[in-house]
Scaffold this motif. Sequence first.
Motif, PDB file in Angstrom:
ATOM      1  N   ALA A 236       0.816  -1.221   0.000  1.00  0.00           N
ATOM      2  CA  ALA A 236       0.000   0.000   0.000  1.00  0.00           C
ATOM      3  C   ALA A 236       0.853   1.276   0.000  1.00  0.00           C
ATOM      4  CB  ALA A 236      -0.935  -0.005   1.212  1.00  0.00           C
TER       5      ALA A 236
ATOM      6  N   TYR B 156      -7.483   0.771   0.193  1.00  0.00           N
ATOM      7  CA  TYR B 156      -6.909   0.046   1.332  1.00  0.00           C
ATOM      8  C   TYR B 156      -7.830   0.092   2.542  1.00  0.00           C
ATOM      9  CZ  TYR B 156      -3.540  -0.835   5.137  1.00  0.00           C
ATOM     10  OH  TYR B 156      -2.897  -1.313   6.238  1.00  0.00           O
TER      11      TYR B 156
ATOM     12  N   MET C   8     -12.406  11.496   1.965  1.00  0.00           N
ATOM     13  CA  MET C   8     -11.484  10.490   1.431  1.00  0.00           C
ATOM     14  C   MET C   8     -11.425  10.565  -0.095  1.00  0.00           C
ATOM     15  SD  MET C   8     -10.306   9.312   4.143  1.00  0.00           S
ATOM     16  CE  MET C   8      -9.140   8.270   3.341  1.00  0.00           C
TER      17      MET C   8
ATOM     18  N   VAL D  86     -11.556  15.140  -7.926  1.00  0.00           N
ATOM     19  CA  VAL D  86     -11.688  16.584  -7.759  1.00  0.00           C
ATOM     20  C   VAL D  86     -13.102  17.068  -8.078  1.00  0.00           C
ATOM     21  CG1 VAL D  86     -10.774  18.808  -8.537  1.00  0.00           C
ATOM     22  CG2 VAL D  86      -9.237  16.868  -8.261  1.00  0.00           C
TER      23      VAL D  86
ATOM     24  N   LYS E 197      -0.570   4.876  -5.389  1.00  0.00           N
ATOM     25  CA  LYS E 197      -1.557   4.983  -4.298  1.00  0.00           C
ATOM     26  C   LYS E 197      -2.935   5.372  -4.828  1.00  0.00           C
ATOM     27  CE  LYS E 197       1.313   6.025  -0.268  1.00  0.00           C
ATOM     28  NZ  LYS E 197       1.617   7.061   0.719  1.00  0.00           N
ATOM     29  N   GLY E 198      -2.941   6.085  -5.952  1.00  0.00           N
ATOM     30  CA  GLY E 198      -4.210   6.457  -6.572  1.00  0.00           C
ATOM     31  C   GLY E 198      -4.943   5.249  -7.139  1.00  0.00           C
TER      32      GLY E 198
ATOM     33  N   ILE F  90     -11.812  13.218  -1.915  1.00  0.00           N
ATOM     34  CA  ILE F  90     -10.985  14.391  -2.269  1.00  0.00           C
ATOM     35  C   ILE F  90      -9.505  14.018  -2.158  1.00  0.00           C
ATOM     36  CG2 ILE F  90     -10.315  16.726  -1.564  1.00  0.00           C
ATOM     37  CD1 ILE F  90     -13.246  17.097  -0.604  1.00  0.00           C
ATOM     38  N   LEU F  91      -9.151  13.346  -1.053  1.00  0.00           N
ATOM     39  CA  LEU F  91      -7.747  12.972  -0.862  1.00  0.00           C
ATOM     40  C   LEU F  91      -7.280  11.986  -1.944  1.00  0.00           C
ATOM     41  CD1 LEU F  91      -7.450  12.546   3.014  1.00  0.00           C
ATOM     42  CD2 LEU F  91      -6.894  14.532   1.640  1.00  0.00           C
ATOM     43  N   LYS F  92      -8.224  11.188  -2.454  1.00  0.00           N
ATOM     44  CA  LYS F  92      -7.853  10.229  -3.506  1.00  0.00           C
ATOM     45  C   LYS F  92      -7.786  10.889  -4.877  1.00  0.00           C
ATOM     46  CE  LYS F  92      -9.297   5.992  -1.309  1.00  0.00           C
ATOM     47  NZ  LYS F  92      -9.764   4.647  -1.574  1.00  0.00           N
ATOM     48  N   GLY F  93      -8.084  12.185  -4.902  1.00  0.00           N
ATOM     49  CA  GLY F  93      -7.913  12.920  -6.155  1.00  0.00           C
ATOM     50  C   GLY F  93      -9.164  12.995  -7.003  1.00  0.00           C
TER      51      GLY F  93
ATOM     52  N   LEU G 141       2.673   2.421   2.466  1.00  0.00           N
ATOM     53  CA  LEU G 141       2.653   3.131   3.749  1.00  0.00           C
ATOM     54  C   LEU G 141       4.016   3.114   4.424  1.00  0.00           C
ATOM     55  CD1 LEU G 141      -0.753   1.750   4.965  1.00  0.00           C
ATOM     56  CD2 LEU G 141      -0.260   4.136   4.492  1.00  0.00           C
TER      57      LEU G 141
ATOM     58  N   GLN H   8       3.246   7.717  -5.298  1.00  0.00           N
ATOM     59  CA  GLN H   8       2.048   8.547  -5.161  1.00  0.00           C
ATOM     60  C   GLN H   8       1.023   8.177  -6.232  1.00  0.00           C
ATOM     61  OE1 GLN H   8       3.057   9.469  -2.024  1.00  0.00           O
ATOM     62  NE2 GLN H   8       1.527  11.029  -2.420  1.00  0.00           N
TER      63      GLN H   8
ATOM     64  N   GLN I 102     -14.826   3.342   1.678  1.00  0.00           N
ATOM     65  CA  GLN I 102     -13.769   4.304   1.328  1.00  0.00           C
ATOM     66  C   GLN I 102     -12.686   3.644   0.469  1.00  0.00           C
ATOM     67  OE1 GLN I 102     -10.392   4.550   2.443  1.00  0.00           O
ATOM     68  NE2 GLN I 102     -10.526   2.671   3.652  1.00  0.00           N
TER      69      GLN I 102
END
Lengths: 286, 302
Positions: free
Chosen positions: A48, A80, A100, A107, A75-76, A102-105, A50, A72, A148
């Motif tokens: 993952a 997980y 979550m 937009v 991760k998209g 938003i953080l995953k992109g 991390l 990075q 998520q």
Amino acid sequence: MIEIQHLSKKYRRDVFALCEIDLTIGTGMFGLLGPNGAGKTTLIRLIAGLITPTHGQITVWGHRMHLARERQAAKGLIGYLPQDLGVYPNLTAFEFLDYMAILKGVVDRKTRAQQIQQVIEAVRLQEAADQRLKTYSGGMKRRIGIAQALLNDPKVIIVDEPTAGLDPEERVRFRNMLADLSQDRTVILSTHIIEDVSQSCQELAILERGKLKFHGSPRTLIREARGKVWTILTDGQRPQGVTVVSTLQSERGTSYRVIGDPPAYYDPQSVEPLLEDGYIWKMQIQ
Amino acid sequence: MTTMIAQLSGIVRYESKIQQRTFRWMLVGVSFMVISLLIVIIYSPQQAALRINIVDTTFFDVEFDENSGTLITIERAQLKVFEVLGDRVITESDLQRFWNTIPVLDALRIGLLMLLALLTVMMSDVIPLDRKDKMRETLFSTPLNALTYLIGKVLTVWVNLWRICAIGAVILALVVWIFRGPFDWTLYLVIWGMVIVPSAMLVCALSVLLPSFAHNRRVAIGFSVILLPLVILLYAVIIFGLMDVIVLIDPAYRFTNGFLTFPELPEAVILGNIARLYGQGLLIGLLALLIAWFFQIREQRR
């Protein structure tokens, strides 16, 4: 597609959590088995992105995880669900998933709303979507965790002990959902519950003390245990020199399901092994 | 870049909600307001006059009622202290406004100390709280990087701080107006904008970033208590450095000896000092960001 080459992770001096792991994981459901401290969670956290490995490398859909920029990007592609899932207790399920996403992109607001709606429906939490997460039960939190992980349509889903704490009905539903998702992506399922793996995984790996003990299909593991699984009926005396898998009391006496080579005086009856037998055979006999 | 901006706005949006729902900002705001309002209300004009040391009417022609301690006469207040004010004639309303502003400045000064101390302790667990809520694994399994995460956390506390400051400034101004009458609005806003908000922003950033290594809230709060003397030192530097801005607003405030630091300095020097102080604040903030970033990266490498 995930490729793992010569992967090692050392937390403290001379203590390897993982040692020289080579593994290729394709699409479909992949089970990861092993006792506590075997290195399952470490392997999952490395995949993952991390934590970083001490040696070796991981490639997730062509992205090399040891390079920050590619990590990075990888991760998209990953959804997980950690073993010890945390949630923000003061957010509602919808807000948490929006955050979550938003953080995953994700937009675009409309796309986000659509995806959230889909994953909420997939985990059947529509009615509780506007409730704060602190009011959720353990099972509901697990479901929001998988929701998520499903956001942004990941190519790889990694779930660490996902069915822990779920009731049997919920567990079966959850397992089926993961199996459905694995049709066109990689789902890595790390678990203690062998039944979950036997019911859903085409391929599995067994880790022990940081080393890869087995990699193959459940059928192969079962085949390896063939001729090593027996039932022994006694008057209550526990058979010696074998590993007892289960004990069943009956009117005729006590029936033991054992793995190994029991002495003939027990009059053992050979039985067809299950995946659990294969796992125990691998872990304890070899 | 678009993703990073979206991530930052997401963090600010939702972390703000999380922080607001824990009522910590309300506690910070209410404590600051209570202290400031008490000072404004209990502060008598005579104390203000004594504070600025002009009761002997060297500069101002004023008298006080000895019993009540209130100002009873201002006989045209013809002030011609040429080296300070030039030829300007101070009117009665000017003097009253000036008079009313002194307790406000003192209230803000003491309120600021309270605000900075509270922020140091109450913002220290913003990052360790994610560990307590076991959120870090989930957060960092997304394409979020450590620097965006830290900047997002700092921006969140800043946004909440600006909200609290805006509300606090309006309420305090209304109370002062009701209890004291007209006061110097320009100076009031300048003190908020140039002294209180920037110093609180710096302390917020330090309080969020420096204890970010802590693995639980108790350690973070303990560390913030260790940070407190540093913050008090910072406060003293800020007060002595930035309060000079009041001299730039109206030379009459040179008499407020509580704030009088470099009365003989020309404006250019004062402005230079202020710029230097802001520059140092920015450097300290960036250093704290680097330290916190280092800890985040190290944690992920483990």
